[in-house]
Scaffold this motif. Structure first.
Motif, PDB file in Angstrom:
ATOM      1  N   ASN A 281      17.179  98.066  59.980  1.00  0.00           N
ATOM      2  CA  ASN A 281      17.673  98.624  58.735  1.00  0.00           C
ATOM      3  C   ASN A 281      17.109 100.028  58.582  1.00  0.00           C
ATOM      4  N   ALA A 282      17.870 101.035  58.977  1.00  0.00           N
ATOM      5  CA  ALA A 282      17.399 102.419  58.897  1.00  0.00           C
ATOM      6  C   ALA A 282      17.329 102.928  57.460  1.00  0.00           C
ATOM      7  N   ARG A 283      17.963 102.231  56.526  1.00  0.00           N
ATOM      8  CA  ARG A 283      17.870 102.626  55.123  1.00  0.00           C
ATOM      9  C   ARG A 283      16.480 102.334  54.586  1.00  0.00           C
ATOM     10  N   ASN A 284      15.839 101.294  55.123  1.00  0.00           N
ATOM     11  CA  ASN A 284      14.499 100.915  54.690  1.00  0.00           C
ATOM     12  C   ASN A 284      13.719 100.500  55.937  1.00  0.00           C
ATOM     13  N   ASN A 285      12.983 101.439  56.510  1.00  0.00           N
ATOM     14  CA  ASN A 285      12.259 101.176  57.749  1.00  0.00           C
ATOM     15  C   ASN A 285      11.138 100.161  57.573  1.00  0.00           C
ATOM     16  N   ARG A 286      10.739  99.893  56.344  1.00  0.00           N
ATOM     17  CA  ARG A 286       9.679  98.904  56.102  1.00  0.00           C
ATOM     18  C   ARG A 286      10.261  97.499  55.946  1.00  0.00           C
ATOM     19  N   SER A 287      11.563  97.377  56.014  1.00  0.00           N
ATOM     20  CA  SER A 287      12.218  96.082  55.855  1.00  0.00           C
ATOM     21  C   SER A 287      11.766  95.130  56.951  1.00  0.00           C
ATOM     22  N   ARG A 288      11.434  93.920  56.566  1.00  0.00           N
ATOM     23  CA  ARG A 288      11.000  92.900  57.524  1.00  0.00           C
ATOM     24  C   ARG A 288      11.832  91.647  57.334  1.00  0.00           C
ATOM     25  N   CYS A 289      13.120  91.802  57.430  1.00  0.00           N
ATOM     26  CA  CYS A 289      14.034  90.690  57.262  1.00  0.00           C
ATOM     27  C   CYS A 289      14.201  90.010  58.630  1.00  0.00           C
ATOM     28  N   TRP A 290      13.615  88.836  58.761  1.00  0.00           N
ATOM     29  CA  TRP A 290      13.624  88.106  60.017  1.00  0.00           C
ATOM     30  C   TRP A 290      14.809  87.151  60.075  1.00  0.00           C
ATOM     31  N   ILE A 291      15.343  86.949  61.281  1.00  0.00           N
ATOM     32  CA  ILE A 291      16.232  85.828  61.550  1.00  0.00           C
ATOM     33  C   ILE A 291      15.631  85.062  62.725  1.00  0.00           C
ATOM     34  N   PHE A 292      15.786  83.744  62.681  1.00  0.00           N
ATOM     35  CA  PHE A 292      15.205  82.856  63.674  1.00  0.00           C
ATOM     36  C   PHE A 292      16.294  82.012  64.309  1.00  0.00           C
ATOM     37  N   SER A 293      16.037  81.549  65.510  1.00  0.00           N
ATOM     38  CA  SER A 293      16.948  80.635  66.189  1.00  0.00           C
ATOM     39  C   SER A 293      16.615  79.209  65.756  1.00  0.00           C
ATOM     40  N   ARG A 294      17.602  78.540  65.151  1.00  0.00           N
ATOM     41  CA  ARG A 294      17.405  77.150  64.725  1.00  0.00           C
ATOM     42  C   ARG A 294      17.026  76.285  65.931  1.00  0.00           C
ATOM     43  N   ALA A 295      17.674  76.504  67.067  1.00  0.00           N
ATOM     44  CA  ALA A 295      17.405  75.707  68.266  1.00  0.00           C
ATOM     45  C   ALA A 295      15.947  75.854  68.710  1.00  0.00           C
ATOM     46  N   SER A 296      15.407  77.074  68.659  1.00  0.00           N
ATOM     47  CA  SER A 296      14.015  77.262  69.076  1.00  0.00           C
ATOM     48  C   SER A 296      13.052  76.621  68.072  1.00  0.00           C
ATOM     49  N   CYS A 297      13.414  76.640  66.790  1.00  0.00           N
ATOM     50  CA  CYS A 297      12.580  75.984  65.768  1.00  0.00           C
ATOM     51  C   CYS A 297      12.589  74.469  65.962  1.00  0.00           C
ATOM     52  N   GLU A 298      13.764  73.915  66.265  1.00  0.00           N
ATOM     53  CA  GLU A 298      13.864  72.473  66.496  1.00  0.00           C
ATOM     54  C   GLU A 298      13.115  72.063  67.765  1.00  0.00           C
ATOM     55  N   ALA A 299      13.147  72.911  68.799  1.00  0.00           N
ATOM     56  CA  ALA A 299      12.391  72.632  70.026  1.00  0.00           C
ATOM     57  C   ALA A 299      10.890  72.662  69.730  1.00  0.00           C
ATOM     58  N   ASN A 300      10.471  73.621  68.895  1.00  0.00           N
ATOM     59  CA  ASN A 300       9.058  73.726  68.545  1.00  0.00           C
ATOM     60  C   ASN A 300       8.594  72.512  67.757  1.00  0.00           C
ATOM     61  N   VAL A 301       9.406  72.053  66.813  1.00  0.00           N
ATOM     62  CA  VAL A 301       9.015  70.900  66.010  1.00  0.00           C
ATOM     63  C   VAL A 301       9.000  69.629  66.862  1.00  0.00           C
ATOM     64  N   SER A 302       9.885  69.543  67.839  1.00  0.00           N
ATOM     65  CA  SER A 302       9.887  68.400  68.750  1.00  0.00           C
ATOM     66  C   SER A 302       8.586  68.352  69.548  1.00  0.00           C
ATOM     67  N   LEU A 303       8.167  69.508  70.052  1.00  0.00           N
ATOM     68  CA  LEU A 303       6.894  69.589  70.781  1.00  0.00           C
ATOM     69  C   LEU A 303       5.733  69.244  69.863  1.00  0.00           C
ATOM     70  N   ALA A 304       5.732  69.784  68.655  1.00  0.00           N
ATOM     71  CA  ALA A 304       4.642  69.509  67.701  1.00  0.00           C
ATOM     72  C   ALA A 304       4.585  68.027  67.358  1.00  0.00           C
ATOM     73  N   ARG A 305       5.735  67.391  67.229  1.00  0.00           N
ATOM     74  CA  ARG A 305       5.796  65.957  66.928  1.00  0.00           C
ATOM     75  C   ARG A 305       5.154  65.141  68.063  1.00  0.00           C
ATOM     76  N   ARG A 306       5.494  65.498  69.302  1.00  0.00           N
ATOM     77  CA  ARG A 306       4.917  64.787  70.456  1.00  0.00           C
ATOM     78  C   ARG A 306       3.408  64.982  70.527  1.00  0.00           C
ATOM     79  N   LEU A 307       2.973  66.222  70.356  1.00  0.00           N
ATOM     80  CA  LEU A 307       1.537  66.505  70.423  1.00  0.00           C
ATOM     81  C   LEU A 307       0.788  65.847  69.271  1.00  0.00           C
ATOM     82  N   GLN A 308       1.376  65.866  68.091  1.00  0.00           N
ATOM     83  CA  GLN A 308       0.734  65.288  66.917  1.00  0.00           C
ATOM     84  C   GLN A 308       0.606  63.769  67.066  1.00  0.00           C
ATOM     85  N   SER A 309       1.650  63.122  67.602  1.00  0.00           N
ATOM     86  CA  SER A 309       1.589  61.666  67.766  1.00  0.00           C
ATOM     87  C   SER A 309       0.609  61.275  68.874  1.00  0.00           C
TER      88      SER A 309
END
Length: 179
Positions: free
Chosen positions: A139-167
């Protein structure tokens, strides 16, 4: 092996640059049915009505191709697009992205946190550590903008790993709220 091109999620400034238009025009194009957008919620609990929009890169490219074709055939009958000079640097910037988030796969910081069972301030840190796929919208209008987008698939993969490790009892750090 041919590389498949994904339909990336892009922000309003990125879409405007690719289209060669004012930064408010992509939203008006959505209202007219010319583009598709998705609204992502803000993670801030104190302001739940705050949202931001992502657009389809493929649709922006298609609109640009249609515009270029009209110019070849003598013009569109309208005023020329004013931001055409912003297009080449944005095309180059989007092509060089490390994490290309698909339009249908994009989620906001709050949604990523909800999927992974963590506080909303944690997903950006996880992305910086390379544990999930994410990027900051340009966003060149606001260089301090920190608007993130995330991949749902990578978040679901991360939670799957966390679930296995936690159990298994081998997960480091705090336990997550994995419902």
């Amino acid at each position: 092996m041919a590389k498949t091109k994904i339909d990336q999620a892009i922000g309003s400034w990125e879409a405007a640059c690719l289209l060669g238009v004012h930064w408010t025009t992509p939203a008006r194009m959505v209202e007219k049915g010319l583009l598709t957008s998705r609204t992502l919620a803000s993670p801030v609990v104190s302001d739940p009505e705050r949202v931001f929009t992502v657009y389809s890169l493929a649709e922006c490219e298609k609109d640009w191709e249609d515009y270029a074709e009209q110019l070849k055939q003598g013009g569109s009958g309208k005023r020329p697009r004013a931001g055409v000079d912003l297009r080449p640097p944005m095309v180059k910037a989007l092509a060089s992205l490390e994490n290309k988030i698909a339009f249908g796969d994009a989620v906001s910081t709050g949604e990523a946190a909800e999927i992974m069972g963590v506080h909303w301030t944690f997903p950006p840190r996880m992305a910086q550590q390379g544990k999930i796929a994410a990027r900051i919208l340009v966003n060149a209008r606001n260089n301090r903008s920190r608007c993130w987008i995330f991949s749902r698939a990578s978040c679901e993969a991360n939670v799957s790993l966390a679930r296995r490790l936690q159990s298994a009892g081998t997960k480091k750090g705090r336990h997550r709220n994995l419902a």
